[in-house]
Write a protein that holds these residues in place. Sequence first.
Motif, short mmCIF file in Angstrom:
data_model
loop_
_atom_site.label_atom_id
_atom_site.label_comp_id
_atom_site.label_asym_id
_atom_site.label_seq_id
_atom_site.Cartn_x
_atom_site.Cartn_y
_atom_site.Cartn_z
N GLN A 116 -3.66 19.12 -7.24
CA GLN A 116 -3.83 18.72 -8.65
C GLN A 116 -2.57 19.06 -9.44
OE1 GLN A 116 -6.61 17.12 -9.96
NE2 GLN A 116 -5.37 16.89 -11.80
N MET A 117 -1.99 20.23 -9.18
CA MET A 117 -0.74 20.63 -9.84
C MET A 117 0.39 19.67 -9.50
SD MET A 117 -1.11 24.72 -9.07
CE MET A 117 0.58 25.13 -9.51
N LEU A 118 0.47 19.30 -8.23
CA LEU A 118 1.54 18.39 -7.80
C LEU A 118 1.34 16.98 -8.35
CD1 LEU A 118 1.92 19.57 -4.08
CD2 LEU A 118 3.50 19.99 -5.97
N SER A 119 0.09 16.62 -8.59
CA SER A 119 -0.16 15.30 -9.18
C SER A 119 0.33 15.26 -10.62
CB SER A 119 -1.66 14.96 -9.12
OG SER A 119 -2.40 15.73 -10.06
N GLN A 120 0.24 16.41 -11.31
CA GLN A 120 0.73 16.49 -12.68
C GLN A 120 2.25 16.39 -12.73
OE1 GLN A 120 -0.96 20.12 -14.20
NE2 GLN A 120 -3.05 19.31 -14.23
N GLU A 121 2.91 16.72 -11.63
CA GLU A 121 4.36 16.60 -11.55
C GLU A 121 4.79 15.21 -11.06
OE1 GLU A 121 6.10 19.74 -9.27
OE2 GLU A 121 4.93 21.30 -10.26
N GLY A 122 3.81 14.38 -10.77
CA GLY A 122 4.12 13.03 -10.30
C GLY A 122 4.48 12.95 -8.83
N LEU A 123 4.27 14.04 -8.09
CA LEU A 123 4.62 14.05 -6.67
C LEU A 123 3.45 13.65 -5.77
CD1 LEU A 123 6.72 17.35 -6.54
CD2 LEU A 123 7.56 15.00 -6.60
N VAL A 124 2.24 13.78 -6.29
CA VAL A 124 1.04 13.43 -5.54
C VAL A 124 0.19 12.47 -6.37
CG1 VAL A 124 -1.17 14.32 -4.66
CG2 VAL A 124 0.96 15.55 -4.18
N THR A 125 -0.38 11.48 -5.70
CA THR A 125 -1.26 10.52 -6.35
C THR A 125 -2.68 10.75 -5.84
OG1 THR A 125 0.47 8.85 -6.57
CG2 THR A 125 -1.81 8.08 -6.67
N ILE A 126 -3.64 10.87 -6.77
CA ILE A 126 -5.04 11.06 -6.40
C ILE A 126 -5.75 9.73 -6.53
CG2 ILE A 126 -7.16 12.30 -6.94
CD1 ILE A 126 -5.47 14.47 -8.26
N LYS A 127 -6.32 9.29 -5.41
CA LYS A 127 -7.06 8.03 -5.39
C LYS A 127 -8.55 8.33 -5.26
CE LYS A 127 -3.27 5.40 -3.30
NZ LYS A 127 -2.86 4.50 -2.19
N PRO A 128 -9.36 7.95 -6.25
CA PRO A 128 -10.80 8.22 -6.20
C PRO A 128 -11.45 7.67 -4.93
CG PRO A 128 -10.15 7.44 -8.38
CD PRO A 128 -8.96 7.25 -7.48
N ARG A 129 -12.30 8.51 -4.35
CA ARG A 129 -13.05 8.15 -3.13
C ARG A 129 -12.14 7.81 -1.96
NH1 ARG A 129 -15.41 5.77 -7.32
NH2 ARG A 129 -14.43 3.76 -6.87
N SER A 130 -10.90 8.25 -2.05
CA SER A 130 -9.96 7.99 -0.96
C SER A 130 -9.22 9.27 -0.55
CB SER A 130 -8.95 6.91 -1.36
OG SER A 130 -8.03 6.68 -0.30
N GLY A 131 -8.62 9.96 -1.52
CA GLY A 131 -7.93 11.19 -1.17
C GLY A 131 -6.63 11.38 -1.93
N TYR A 132 -5.76 12.20 -1.34
CA TYR A 132 -4.48 12.57 -1.96
C TYR A 132 -3.33 11.97 -1.15
CZ TYR A 132 -7.51 16.08 -4.15
OH TYR A 132 -8.52 16.72 -4.84
N TYR A 133 -2.34 11.44 -1.86
CA TYR A 133 -1.22 10.79 -1.20
C TYR A 133 0.10 11.20 -1.87
CZ TYR A 133 -4.84 7.75 0.73
OH TYR A 133 -5.96 7.27 1.38
N VAL A 134 1.16 11.26 -1.05
CA VAL A 134 2.49 11.47 -1.61
C VAL A 134 2.81 10.24 -2.45
CG1 VAL A 134 4.93 11.80 -1.11
CG2 VAL A 134 3.21 12.86 0.37
N THR A 135 3.16 10.44 -3.70
CA THR A 135 3.37 9.34 -4.63
C THR A 135 4.45 8.38 -4.13
OG1 THR A 135 2.70 10.67 -6.53
CG2 THR A 135 4.03 8.72 -6.99
N ALA A 136 4.13 7.12 -4.14
CA ALA A 136 5.07 6.06 -3.78
C ALA A 136 5.47 5.29 -5.03
CB ALA A 136 4.45 5.11 -2.75
N LEU A 137 6.73 4.90 -5.11
CA LEU A 137 7.22 4.16 -6.26
C LEU A 137 7.75 2.80 -5.83
CD1 LEU A 137 9.37 6.94 -8.01
CD2 LEU A 137 7.08 6.19 -8.67
N THR A 138 7.68 1.85 -6.74
CA THR A 138 8.39 0.59 -6.52
C THR A 138 9.84 0.82 -6.94
OG1 THR A 138 8.02 -0.25 -8.75
CG2 THR A 138 6.30 -0.71 -7.12
N LEU A 139 10.72 -0.03 -6.49
CA LEU A 139 12.12 0.10 -6.86
C LEU A 139 12.28 -0.02 -8.37
CD1 LEU A 139 15.03 0.46 -5.97
CD2 LEU A 139 15.19 -2.01 -5.60
N LYS A 140 11.48 -0.90 -8.98
CA LYS A 140 11.55 -1.05 -10.43
C LYS A 140 11.13 0.24 -11.13
CE LYS A 140 10.16 -3.80 -14.41
NZ LYS A 140 10.06 -2.59 -15.25
N GLN A 141 10.08 0.88 -10.62
CA GLN A 141 9.64 2.14 -11.22
C GLN A 141 10.73 3.20 -11.13
OE1 GLN A 141 6.02 2.62 -8.91
NE2 GLN A 141 4.72 2.13 -10.68
N LEU A 142 11.42 3.23 -10.01
CA LEU A 142 12.52 4.19 -9.86
C LEU A 142 13.63 3.88 -10.85
CD1 LEU A 142 13.95 6.51 -8.48
CD2 LEU A 142 14.72 4.92 -6.70
#
Length: 284
Positions: A116-142
């Motif tokens: 949860q702490m890492l998700s607040q830093e934008g490093l982890v993405t929480i997907k409901p009913r799925s789990g926790y993932y290392v945040t992925a970005l599109t090139l445009k987002q970067l």
Amino acid sequence: MQAQGIALCTLGYKNPNKGNRTRSKNNHSIEYFRCQLKTQLIYQLLETEISCDKIYGMDQQTVLGESDSVVLKNRIYKELRRSIIMGHRISGSRLKVKDIARHYKTSITPVRDVLQMLSQEGLVTIKPRSGYYVTALTLKQLRDLLDLRHILEFAAIEKAALRITTEQLVELRNVHAGYTGEDDASCERYTEENQNFHYLIAAASGNMALAESVKNLHDRLARFMVAQRIGEKQIRMHSQIIEALEDHNLEKARQAMADEVNPSQEAILDTVMDNGADQWQLIV
């Protein structure tokens, strides 16, 4: 305790079978009542002392348990964060809570707290009913994040150049612990020092909302910035920024910031494209 009470009661009067039969029933009742009352008070005091000892012991154990829990949680946080920032966990990959808990020999609660702490830093993405993932970005987002950094850093340096104090300049000079090579631990430290350096500049602007925005942005860009491996060069560039701030020279400060931010932005994009967008889970 009842046996002790009976023994205490017998101390206040003689055995009637041994000759002292003249005591009146009323007096006997009063003495017996007093003795019973004393016994009850002693019993309560003893119970209170025992209870206090138990409570104190439990509190000590609780405090020690909480302390150990905090230490473990901090360890999990630091190691997971490092693994993401250093690229040991690929963007978009799933973070399995039970596996992480098993690795650290703990329950899933502290692991979830850390994620949860890492998700607040934008490093982890929480997907409901799925789990926790290392945040992925599109090139445009970067690109958008890098553009935002340019806007925030220049806004911060312009205000800081006019407002920064001697004490804040001392803080900036004390940020870096020196160059110690390009190993993972050193590069992670350089990245943290870089974040702290730019946060302090933004704080010197007097706008704490701006400072928090700079800090949060550096959190989200940390894994891309650490890939540059420019620890020694970074220290030199920061020294130039400090010199400009000491002179309260706005143009010099802007140029010093540009000398750091612009090449950094280009280097990040080059690194991502050279290593392949697939490795970074970027959508071109």
